[in-house]
Design a protein around this motif. Structure first.
Motif, mmCIF file in Angstrom:
data_model
loop_
_atom_site.group_PDB
_atom_site.id
_atom_site.type_symbol
_atom_site.label_atom_id
_atom_site.label_comp_id
_atom_site.label_asym_id
_atom_site.label_seq_id
_atom_site.Cartn_x
_atom_site.Cartn_y
_atom_site.Cartn_z
ATOM 1 N N GLY A 71 0.799 -1.209 0.000
ATOM 2 C CA GLY A 71 0.000 0.000 0.000
ATOM 3 C C GLY A 71 0.826 1.249 0.000
ATOM 4 O O GLY A 71 2.050 1.221 -0.013
ATOM 5 N N GLY A 72 0.148 2.338 0.007
ATOM 6 C CA GLY A 72 0.808 3.630 -0.024
ATOM 7 C C GLY A 72 1.317 3.962 -1.411
ATOM 8 O O GLY A 72 1.210 3.178 -2.344
ATOM 9 N N LEU A 73 1.880 5.121 -1.520
ATOM 10 C CA LEU A 73 2.394 5.583 -2.806
ATOM 11 C C LEU A 73 3.900 5.486 -2.886
ATOM 12 O O LEU A 73 4.507 5.905 -3.859
ATOM 13 C CB LEU A 73 1.955 7.039 -3.046
ATOM 14 N N GLY A 74 4.518 4.979 -1.861
ATOM 15 C CA GLY A 74 5.965 4.865 -1.847
ATOM 16 C C GLY A 74 6.521 5.348 -0.531
ATOM 17 O O GLY A 74 5.789 5.743 0.366
ATOM 18 N N PRO A 75 7.835 5.304 -0.406
ATOM 19 C CA PRO A 75 8.474 5.664 0.865
ATOM 20 C C PRO A 75 8.521 7.182 1.080
ATOM 21 O O PRO A 75 9.559 7.815 0.942
ATOM 22 C CB PRO A 75 9.867 5.075 0.720
ATOM 23 N N THR A 76 7.377 7.749 1.395
ATOM 24 C CA THR A 76 7.316 9.179 1.669
ATOM 25 C C THR A 76 7.660 9.432 3.136
ATOM 26 O O THR A 76 7.734 8.497 3.935
ATOM 27 C CB THR A 76 5.909 9.718 1.364
ATOM 28 N N MET A 77 7.834 10.676 3.478
ATOM 29 C CA MET A 77 8.215 11.031 4.849
ATOM 30 C C MET A 77 7.158 10.609 5.869
ATOM 31 O O MET A 77 7.478 10.369 7.028
ATOM 32 C CB MET A 77 8.475 12.537 4.954
ATOM 33 N N ASP A 78 5.895 10.520 5.459
ATOM 34 C CA ASP A 78 4.834 10.157 6.402
ATOM 35 C C ASP A 78 4.490 8.665 6.370
ATOM 36 O O ASP A 78 3.554 8.234 7.030
ATOM 37 C CB ASP A 78 3.580 10.999 6.152
ATOM 38 N N ASP A 79 5.251 7.865 5.636
ATOM 39 C CA ASP A 79 5.016 6.424 5.568
ATOM 40 C C ASP A 79 5.393 5.786 6.907
ATOM 41 O O ASP A 79 6.513 5.949 7.379
ATOM 42 C CB ASP A 79 5.844 5.816 4.439
ATOM 43 N N LEU A 80 4.462 5.068 7.493
ATOM 44 C CA LEU A 80 4.667 4.472 8.817
ATOM 45 C C LEU A 80 5.080 2.998 8.761
ATOM 46 O O LEU A 80 5.283 2.382 9.807
ATOM 47 C CB LEU A 80 3.377 4.591 9.635
ATOM 48 N N THR A 81 5.218 2.444 7.574
ATOM 49 C CA THR A 81 5.444 1.006 7.439
ATOM 50 C C THR A 81 6.657 0.536 8.225
ATOM 51 O O THR A 81 6.585 -0.454 8.956
ATOM 52 C CB THR A 81 5.601 0.627 5.951
ATOM 53 N N ARG A 82 7.766 1.197 8.087
ATOM 54 C CA ARG A 82 8.989 0.777 8.801
ATOM 55 C C ARG A 82 8.783 0.808 10.312
ATOM 56 O O ARG A 82 9.185 -0.124 11.021
ATOM 57 C CB ARG A 82 10.159 1.662 8.411
ATOM 58 N N GLU A 83 8.167 1.876 10.801
ATOM 59 C CA GLU A 83 7.949 1.992 12.238
ATOM 60 C C GLU A 83 7.012 0.901 12.747
ATOM 61 O O GLU A 83 7.203 0.361 13.832
ATOM 62 C CB GLU A 83 7.397 3.374 12.582
#
Length: 69
Positions: free
Chosen positions: A45-57
């Protein structure tokens, strides 16, 4: 739907699917639940590794592992 079809073609049954917005606590709870009931958990999901992407956290919190650059 496409991913579920592809997994099914590989013999992997998809029993649950969840959509979570940009909310760290809800995302962690959802992934923890998935890990507790499944042999395979896939996050997309998401549009890519943007600054607000929470996936890693989220993954780091669920695995109780530090983020390392």
């Amino acid at each position: 739907a496409y991913l579920a079809q592809q997994l099914s073609a590989l013999g992997i049954s998809v029993y649950h699917r969840a959509t979570v917005g940009d909310n760290l606590e809800r995302a962690i709870a959802t992934v923890q639940q998935a890990v507790s009931r499944a042999d395979i958990v896939s996050l997309i999901g998401g549009l890519g590794p943007t600054m607000d992407d929470l996936t890693r956290e989220v993954i780091a919190a669920v695995l109780n592992a530090p983020l390392v650059r």
